[in-house]
Design a protein around this motif. Sequence first.
Motif, short mmCIF file in Angstrom:
data_model
loop_
_atom_site.label_atom_id
_atom_site.label_comp_id
_atom_site.label_asym_id
_atom_site.label_seq_id
_atom_site.Cartn_x
_atom_site.Cartn_y
_atom_site.Cartn_z
N VAL A 1 60.74 -29.22 6.50
CA VAL A 1 61.35 -29.28 5.17
C VAL A 1 60.31 -29.78 4.17
CG1 VAL A 1 63.23 -30.20 3.78
CG2 VAL A 1 63.60 -29.73 6.22
N LEU A 2 60.08 -28.99 3.12
CA LEU A 2 59.04 -29.32 2.13
C LEU A 2 59.67 -29.83 0.84
CD1 LEU A 2 56.65 -26.26 2.60
CD2 LEU A 2 56.58 -28.49 3.73
N ALA A 3 59.26 -31.02 0.44
CA ALA A 3 59.74 -31.63 -0.79
C ALA A 3 58.73 -32.68 -1.24
CB ALA A 3 61.11 -32.28 -0.59
N PRO A 4 58.57 -32.85 -2.53
CA PRO A 4 57.58 -33.84 -3.01
C PRO A 4 57.97 -35.28 -2.72
CG PRO A 4 58.85 -32.97 -4.85
CD PRO A 4 59.22 -32.15 -3.63
N GLU A 5 59.28 -35.53 -2.54
CA GLU A 5 59.72 -36.92 -2.43
C GLU A 5 59.65 -37.51 -1.02
OE1 GLU A 5 63.65 -34.54 -3.13
OE2 GLU A 5 61.49 -34.26 -3.43
N GLY A 6 59.30 -36.71 -0.03
CA GLY A 6 59.25 -37.28 1.31
C GLY A 6 58.94 -36.24 2.36
N GLY A 7 59.28 -36.56 3.62
CA GLY A 7 59.05 -35.63 4.71
C GLY A 7 57.58 -35.46 5.03
N VAL A 8 57.25 -34.30 5.57
CA VAL A 8 55.89 -34.06 6.06
C VAL A 8 54.86 -34.06 4.94
CG1 VAL A 8 56.09 -31.53 5.93
CG2 VAL A 8 54.53 -32.57 7.58
N LEU A 9 55.22 -33.58 3.75
CA LEU A 9 54.24 -33.54 2.66
C LEU A 9 53.79 -34.92 2.24
CD1 LEU A 9 55.35 -30.71 0.18
CD2 LEU A 9 53.42 -30.74 1.77
N LYS A 10 54.70 -35.87 2.24
CA LYS A 10 54.35 -37.23 1.84
C LYS A 10 53.27 -37.81 2.77
CE LYS A 10 56.44 -41.67 0.59
NZ LYS A 10 57.71 -42.43 0.48
N LYS A 11 53.35 -37.44 4.05
CA LYS A 11 52.36 -37.94 5.02
C LYS A 11 51.05 -37.17 4.96
CE LYS A 11 55.77 -39.67 8.35
NZ LYS A 11 56.25 -39.61 9.74
N MET A 12 51.15 -35.86 4.63
CA MET A 12 49.96 -35.01 4.69
C MET A 12 49.11 -35.08 3.42
SD MET A 12 51.40 -31.57 6.58
CE MET A 12 49.76 -30.84 6.75
N LEU A 13 49.72 -35.34 2.29
CA LEU A 13 49.01 -35.22 1.02
C LEU A 13 47.83 -36.18 0.84
CD1 LEU A 13 51.80 -34.39 -1.56
CD2 LEU A 13 49.99 -32.90 -0.70
N PRO A 14 47.92 -37.46 1.24
CA PRO A 14 46.78 -38.35 0.98
C PRO A 14 45.45 -37.84 1.52
CG PRO A 14 48.72 -39.65 1.51
CD PRO A 14 49.10 -38.22 1.75
N PRO A 15 45.34 -37.44 2.81
CA PRO A 15 44.04 -36.94 3.26
C PRO A 15 43.63 -35.64 2.58
CG PRO A 15 45.70 -36.66 4.98
CD PRO A 15 46.29 -37.53 3.93
N PHE A 16 44.59 -34.78 2.26
CA PHE A 16 44.25 -33.52 1.58
C PHE A 16 43.71 -33.80 0.19
CE2 PHE A 16 46.40 -31.47 5.01
CZ PHE A 16 45.91 -30.16 5.03
N ARG A 17 44.27 -34.77 -0.51
CA ARG A 17 43.78 -35.09 -1.85
C ARG A 17 42.38 -35.68 -1.82
NH1 ARG A 17 49.68 -36.60 -3.76
NH2 ARG A 17 50.06 -34.86 -5.17
N LEU A 18 42.00 -36.23 -0.66
CA LEU A 18 40.64 -36.76 -0.49
C LEU A 18 39.68 -35.69 0.03
CD1 LEU A 18 41.50 -40.22 1.11
CD2 LEU A 18 40.68 -39.80 -1.22
N GLY A 19 40.17 -34.48 0.21
CA GLY A 19 39.33 -33.41 0.74
C GLY A 19 39.13 -33.49 2.24
N LEU A 20 40.02 -34.23 2.94
CA LEU A 20 39.88 -34.44 4.38
C LEU A 20 40.94 -33.68 5.17
CD1 LEU A 20 39.22 -38.30 4.34
CD2 LEU A 20 37.54 -36.44 4.47
N GLY A 21 41.65 -32.78 4.51
CA GLY A 21 42.71 -32.04 5.18
C GLY A 21 42.19 -30.85 5.95
N GLY A 22 43.04 -30.33 6.84
CA GLY A 22 42.67 -29.15 7.61
C GLY A 22 43.69 -28.87 8.69
N GLY A 23 43.43 -27.82 9.45
CA GLY A 23 44.36 -27.38 10.48
C GLY A 23 44.32 -28.22 11.74
#
Length: 301
Positions: A168-190
């Motif tokens: 479930v994708l939503a800005p207020e919580g769930g998986v996106l809330k956990k995934m976004l910090p490293p992605f915003r630092l350019g450390l995200g990936g598969g």
Amino acid sequence: MKIAISGSSGMIGQALVRSLSKRRHEVWRLLRGSAGDLGHPAKTLFWDPEEGHIDPAVLEGFDAVIHLGGLNLASQRWDPDFKKQAWDSRVLSSALLAKTLAGLKKPPAVFFCASAVGIYGDRGPEALDEASALGNGYLAELCRAWEAACDPARNRGIRVVHTRFGVVLAPEGGVLKKMLPPFRLGLGGGIGSGKQWVSWIALPDLVEAFALLLEKNDADGPYVFCSPNPVSNANFTKAIGRAVARPAFFRVPAFAARLAFGEMADQLLLASQKALPRRLKEAGYKFQSPYIGETLGKAIK
């Protein structure tokens, strides 16, 4: 309609309460605790699923009951104690509600109980829908027992709807809330090969699909709550990177995921489910956010 919702304090539950209330449904929250507790909003009911207690009288006269409760499976490493807690939080609570509803003088017409596409197990690129065979492994067995726990309500003649959620994708919580910090630092990936399929749904679509099925007098059985366009893990993570305008070049090898997360890695991170919402589409649901790039663009600010 008069509707009772358990798990109303979670991300999905809060969204459902808001949406259904705006539609002028009479929404009651089923919370853990007792009537003597202070600080709860109006239209609140209480139960104690851990102790197996609920007063049947509080559920008399509802048109629908929605059960969303359950321990967050991604909250920690899966040791035997946690797996038992996760099992009990879903199976025992669902059984308690189902048995209670079955014994009412005036039971609801429909009982919605959350489930998950994890019921199909790790199926690679196979297209899956509500008619597909169920899978193997802890998560699939948990989901199977979770759904079977509702049989007492079904046997009483109550329609039972199993909402098999994807991510479930939503800005207020769930998986996106956990995934976004490293992605915003350019450390995200598969993760792993990146070829595993991710079945997902935008939170507004999930809420609207619930509203549609509540109005359908023939809604019954399992419904896949996922976008009609699942994506590979590689494309999912690339879409997040584009949404935050950062590269997503990093990759977590499968062995590293297993070292870090144990069994949870194979069941949640590396497993592949390409689930399609055949029955929702047949019911007439039109997805507002069917594509991952557009959905993440809306969800990520």
